[in-house]
Design a protein around this motif. Sequence first.
Motif, PDB file in Angstrom:
ATOM      1  N   THR A 131       0.828  -1.209   0.000  1.00  0.00           N
ATOM      2  CA  THR A 131       0.000   0.000   0.000  1.00  0.00           C
ATOM      3  C   THR A 131       0.862   1.259   0.000  1.00  0.00           C
ATOM      4  O   THR A 131       0.418   2.303  -0.443  1.00  0.00           O
ATOM      5  CB  THR A 131      -0.925  -0.011   1.239  1.00  0.00           C
ATOM      6  OG1 THR A 131      -1.484  -1.306   1.334  1.00  0.00           O
ATOM      7  CG2 THR A 131      -2.020   1.007   1.126  1.00  0.00           C
ATOM      8  N   ALA A 148      -2.764  -4.900  -1.259  1.00  0.00           N
ATOM      9  CA  ALA A 148      -4.194  -5.207  -1.251  1.00  0.00           C
ATOM     10  C   ALA A 148      -4.594  -6.130  -2.403  1.00  0.00           C
ATOM     11  O   ALA A 148      -5.553  -6.888  -2.297  1.00  0.00           O
ATOM     12  CB  ALA A 148      -4.980  -3.899  -1.319  1.00  0.00           C
ATOM     13  N   ALA A 292      -8.875  -6.437  -5.423  1.00  0.00           N
ATOM     14  CA  ALA A 292      -8.647  -6.232  -3.986  1.00  0.00           C
ATOM     15  C   ALA A 292      -9.983  -6.065  -3.260  1.00  0.00           C
ATOM     16  O   ALA A 292     -10.893  -5.404  -3.759  1.00  0.00           O
ATOM     17  CB  ALA A 292      -7.784  -4.998  -3.751  1.00  0.00           C
ATOM     18  N   GLU A 294     -10.927  -5.049   0.645  1.00  0.00           N
ATOM     19  CA  GLU A 294     -10.453  -4.695   1.993  1.00  0.00           C
ATOM     20  C   GLU A 294     -11.685  -4.460   2.875  1.00  0.00           C
ATOM     21  O   GLU A 294     -12.757  -4.140   2.355  1.00  0.00           O
ATOM     22  CB  GLU A 294      -9.603  -3.432   1.923  1.00  0.00           C
ATOM     23  CG  GLU A 294      -8.412  -3.617   0.992  1.00  0.00           C
ATOM     24  CD  GLU A 294      -7.618  -2.341   0.797  1.00  0.00           C
ATOM     25  OE1 GLU A 294      -6.928  -1.937   1.740  1.00  0.00           O
ATOM     26  OE2 GLU A 294      -7.692  -1.759  -0.291  1.00  0.00           O
ATOM     27  N   ARG A 391      -9.660   4.959   4.098  1.00  0.00           N
ATOM     28  CA  ARG A 391      -8.952   3.763   4.577  1.00  0.00           C
ATOM     29  C   ARG A 391      -7.719   4.144   5.406  1.00  0.00           C
ATOM     30  O   ARG A 391      -7.497   3.616   6.495  1.00  0.00           O
ATOM     31  CB  ARG A 391      -8.522   2.919   3.381  1.00  0.00           C
ATOM     32  CG  ARG A 391      -7.663   1.755   3.811  1.00  0.00           C
ATOM     33  CD  ARG A 391      -7.100   1.006   2.640  1.00  0.00           C
ATOM     34  NE  ARG A 391      -6.120   1.791   1.932  1.00  0.00           N
ATOM     35  CZ  ARG A 391      -5.601   1.452   0.757  1.00  0.00           C
ATOM     36  NH1 ARG A 391      -6.021   0.370   0.158  1.00  0.00           N
ATOM     37  NH2 ARG A 391      -4.698   2.198   0.181  1.00  0.00           N
TER      38      ARG A 391
END
Length: 427
Positions: A131, A148, A292, A294, A391
């Motif tokens: 990231t 991710a 991805a 999350e 995030r």
Amino acid sequence: MPSSSIQARAPQGGVKADAGNHVQRDPDVLAGFLEDAAHFPGGHTDGLVAATCEADVANLLHGSLPVLPVGAQSSLTGGATPMGEVLLTTSRLNRIFKITSDSVHLEAGVTLTDLDAALRNAGRYYPPTPTFMGAFVGGTIATNAAGAATFKYGTTREWVQAITVVLPSGDVLDLERGRVMADGDGFEIRSTAGSTMRVPVPSYRLPQVAKLSAGYFAATGMDLIDLFIGSEGTLGVITEARLRVLPTRPALCLAFVPFAARLSALAFVRQLRGLARDTWRTKDPHGIDISAIEHMDVRCLELLREDGVDVANGVNIPAGSDIALLLTLELPPDMTAERAFDEIGGARDPGAPDGALRRFCRLLDAAGVLEDVDIAVPGDLARANQLLAVREAVPAAVNQRIGRAKQALDSRIEKTAADMIVPFDRL
Ligand SMILES: Cc1cc2nc3c(=O)[nH]c(=O)nc-3n(C[C@H](O)[C@H](O)[C@H](O)COP(=O)(O)OP(=O)(O)OC[C@H]3O[C@@H](n4cnc5c(N)ncnc54)[C@H](O)[C@@H]3O)c2cc1C
């Protein structure tokens, strides 16, 4: 034909014991290198060398002092915190030599941001990034970083075709995937001085999970290059690499999806994982392709609300949300924002199948969450950055609270950050 044995070579320029690398000893400069992103306390060093070539690295390693190689020091484990070693920064090993349709050859000190910019210019794509895009390529190889998008692209390991490593003796290995494979119990490294070192394959078995950074890689008949990938600088210093890249860049669409119930979110994730795998298998150009997924749990969402992050970024977190997903949907490279909005709105050529984005919206609708979704369509960088900021605000919120608790309650309070990897079925 692979062999279990490899001949080391001398570094270009040769090793000179008295080569006298310039060692930076200014305490003000060194102060900037005493901790990594783990903020592990007690870091200290009295020297820093900024290598500019392979011979600089070899000269330093050949000497008698313990050496700690560092990249961007974004390690979250404390592995890039000096405990008395001389620091070897690769920041000046930052050349990108060559980009082809399927690979890039570069030095270890190139940042992922610079790599991405160069690849973007060439229309290529390197997906397995952590990231943090400030990390150096050498650091990501040394830690086998996995971000991710590991779900689709795997870890850094799968993208490393070749590396050049300077060993502690100052000898250099040019390792190319598929060339040096373990025989019954290991490898043989022949030094420039004429000696032979037997390197055993670690005897433990690795857990079968998609992302794994702990310990040296181990497998029967393994490739020697895999012993160095993820070895955190303990076996040698990586100076160059050749990485696999993709010939095209997908258009990316981000979606922030709050759910009132955790189990509904997990069922949705299971469905998306299955559909994405179907798309990869069938290569359906209109299939759902997720790279991805999350999630932020209920406490994360509370932190975001407490800090006003949702309002500041114009992101809707309905009252009663138990979990939110941040999804990365990959779309064909030529997908524009305009076409994406058309698709979301249901427009399509008569007779043409629904595109991936339209199908995705229908899934959201079926899961009862379409009304609450925030989407950043391809090309809308401002919106994408807002969703990503939400995030990133979660660890920042935790750090702030730790800081306050340290001051108000007990100075010994520390945050321990770590990734816990479990198979999806055990989540
Ligand atoms: C905000 C944030 C997000 C992150 N997200 C992720 C993520 O999604 N996935 C992930 O895997 N990690 C993540 N990390 C951790 C970190 O970014 C990665 O581990 C990254 O690969 C480290 O690269 P670096 O250049 O900073 O290496 P450093 O931190 O400088 O070094 C890490 C280790 O590698 C060794 N090393 C560095 N360069 C070399 C070299 N050239 N040769 C040999 N050894 C070397 C060091 O000695 C040290 O042991 C994140 C960190 C931050 C701060």
